[in-house]
Scaffold this active site. Structure first.
Site, PDB file in Angstrom:
ATOM      1  N   THR A  76      17.363  32.475  60.186  1.00  0.00           N
ATOM      2  CA  THR A  76      17.057  33.439  59.429  1.00  0.00           C
ATOM      3  C   THR A  76      18.358  33.803  58.574  1.00  0.00           C
ATOM      4  OG1 THR A  76      15.679  34.406  61.131  1.00  0.00           O
ATOM      5  CG2 THR A  76      16.647  35.994  59.542  1.00  0.00           C
ATOM      6  N   SER A 107      33.590  29.308  50.965  1.00  0.00           N
ATOM      7  CA  SER A 107      33.633  30.141  52.378  1.00  0.00           C
ATOM      8  C   SER A 107      33.900  31.510  52.091  1.00  0.00           C
ATOM      9  CB  SER A 107      34.524  29.592  53.419  1.00  0.00           C
ATOM     10  OG  SER A 107      34.592  30.189  54.520  1.00  0.00           O
ATOM     11  N   SER A 108      33.321  32.285  52.613  1.00  0.00           N
ATOM     12  CA  SER A 108      33.277  33.797  52.444  1.00  0.00           C
ATOM     13  C   SER A 108      34.812  34.223  52.915  1.00  0.00           C
ATOM     14  CB  SER A 108      32.023  34.453  53.101  1.00  0.00           C
ATOM     15  OG  SER A 108      32.470  35.845  53.068  1.00  0.00           O
ATOM     16  N   GLN A 156      39.554  26.336  49.824  1.00  0.00           N
ATOM     17  CA  GLN A 156      40.857  26.848  49.424  1.00  0.00           C
ATOM     18  C   GLN A 156      40.987  27.341  48.120  1.00  0.00           C
ATOM     19  OE1 GLN A 156      43.080  28.314  51.425  1.00  0.00           O
ATOM     20  NE2 GLN A 156      42.409  27.307  53.567  1.00  0.00           N
ATOM     21  N   CYS A 166      42.227  25.043  61.744  1.00  0.00           N
ATOM     22  CA  CYS A 166      41.384  24.061  62.601  1.00  0.00           C
ATOM     23  C   CYS A 166      42.152  23.202  63.192  1.00  0.00           C
ATOM     24  CB  CYS A 166      40.539  23.462  61.567  1.00  0.00           C
ATOM     25  SG  CYS A 166      39.382  24.662  60.883  1.00  0.00           S
TER      26      CYS A 166
END
Length: 376
Positions: free
Chosen positions: A235, A197-198, A177, A323
């Site tokens: 990958t 996080s993106s 955040q 979440c």
């Protein structure tokens, strides 16, 4: 629709989208392939690693790309404690961590680890005295979030880092955040490991990163893994990572101005609530708080009703962390700061972003005022 749920996720920026499309066409090779197409993708991946390291003032050799904040938290904690299990079995965290960490530590307890959950005060801040007293010779690691995702309270992270380093306890911090909203410097904050996080910073979903200080040992969660130096299988998503880093560079470049703008919008909202004496409590610390998060309780009104009324008027807010939405139990954060179950269910979160305007704030204030009048 007025979107005021940026703490849950953000839309991708135009530049991040453009870079993703271009990279997906040109750098589509597998970074583990030995031919030129694979090698060019591998070179771009290392450039991205270096750029992210600059943004958090870290060593590039400690950066590992993941699928997002939850995986980052889980892999970081498990990789570190597996490598240091011989030192003991005691872990420290807080009662207000993100669900990904809270459930992880519950699972670790079931696996035989001893976990101390530090309490917080009414504004959501831990006691440094409680932290120091919780440390034992068996303590391996402490995981304490940089800021709470529901009320925005920022922990005294540097002081926490100083204490943990003094006792040689590993320090992980969930910075999902905070990265891009306030300054993150792993050296100054004395953090050994962090997660970001993106999709919280206008990048693509499904991308994140972990930093682990290179001098610290860690053990792969899945033996035999080759990607990301063995940290994570699968990958590597080079186009997504390039898009993620583009978004990160943009948000960090604009951080001072955007921080000031969002802080002004937040204060505008709070001043109106206080001036009009609405039965609304602003939760969290009055000063040590993220500029984009407004956690509030509408007295006597269920948070889900408030959220649905806002949605009916074309405003998207939330009843807490995405979440946790849908759970019948009240917010753990609200319970932790001293609310009873009924009070905790009155909580809603408004979170601001780059497209939030004063008109948006005025609109949500008008709807909240009508809700309060309904129940007065």
């Amino acid at each position: 629709m007025i979107y005021l749920d940026y703490a849950a996720t953000t839309p991708m920026s135009d530049e991040a989208l453009r870079i993703y499309n271009e990279t997906a066409k040109t750098f589509f090779g597998n970074t583990s392939s030995l031919h030129d197409i694979g090698s060019s993708a591998a070179r771009l991946l290392e450039i991205c690693r270096k750029e992210l390291a600059k943004l958090i003032h870290s060593d590039e050799n400690g950066i590992y790309f993941t699928s997002g904040g939850t995986e980052s938290n889980i892999l970081a904690i498990r990789s570190l404690i597996q490598a240091h299990r011989h030192k003991g079995n005691h872990l420290i965290t807080t009662t207000t961590e993100h669900a990904s960490l809270y459930h992880l530590f519950q699972q670790l307890e079931a696996e035989g680890y001893d976990v101390t959950y530090l309490p917080v005060d009414s504004s959501g801040i831990i006691s440094l005295k409680d932290l120091e007293e919780a440390i034992t010779p068996q303590t391996i690691l402490a995981s304490i979030h940089h800021a709470n995702s529901e009320i925005g309270t920022i922990q005294p992270i540097r002081e926490i880092g100083q204490i943990l380093r003094q006792y040689k306890v590993l320090f992980h911090s969930d910075c999902v955040q905070t990265f891009g909203k306030i300054h993150v410097d792993v050296e100054d904050m004395m953090i050994d490991s962090l997660s970001i996080s993106s999709h919280k910073i206008y990048g693509p979903k499904g991308l994140g990163a972990v930093y682990i200080r290179p001098s610290i040992k860690w053990k792969p969660c899945l033996p035999g893994t080759t990607h990301e130096s063995g940290f994570r299988p699968g990958t590597v998503n080079v186009p997504g990572i390039a898009s993620f880093i583009t978004a990160a560079q943009q948000i960090c470049t604009n951080l001072p101005n955007e921080h000031a703008r969002l802080a002004q919008l937040r204060q505008y909202f709070i001043r109106f609530i206080h001036k009009n004496q609405l039965p609304i409590t602003i939760e969290g610390h009055p000063e040590n708080v993220l500029p984009n998060i407004i956690g509030l309780s509408v007295h006597g009104v269920d948070g889900q009703y408030t959220m649905l009324e806002c949605n009916r008027h074309g405003i998207a807010i939330s009843t807490g962390s995405a979440c946790q939405v849908g759970k019948q139990a009240p917010s753990r954060t609200m319970i932790a700061i001293g609310k009873n179950k009924e009070e905790a269910k009155q909580f809603v979160r408004i979170s601001l972003g780059k497209w939030t305007t004063t008109n948006d704030i005025e609109t949500v204030i008008s709807v909240l005022k009508n809700i309060c009048n309904q129940f007065s």
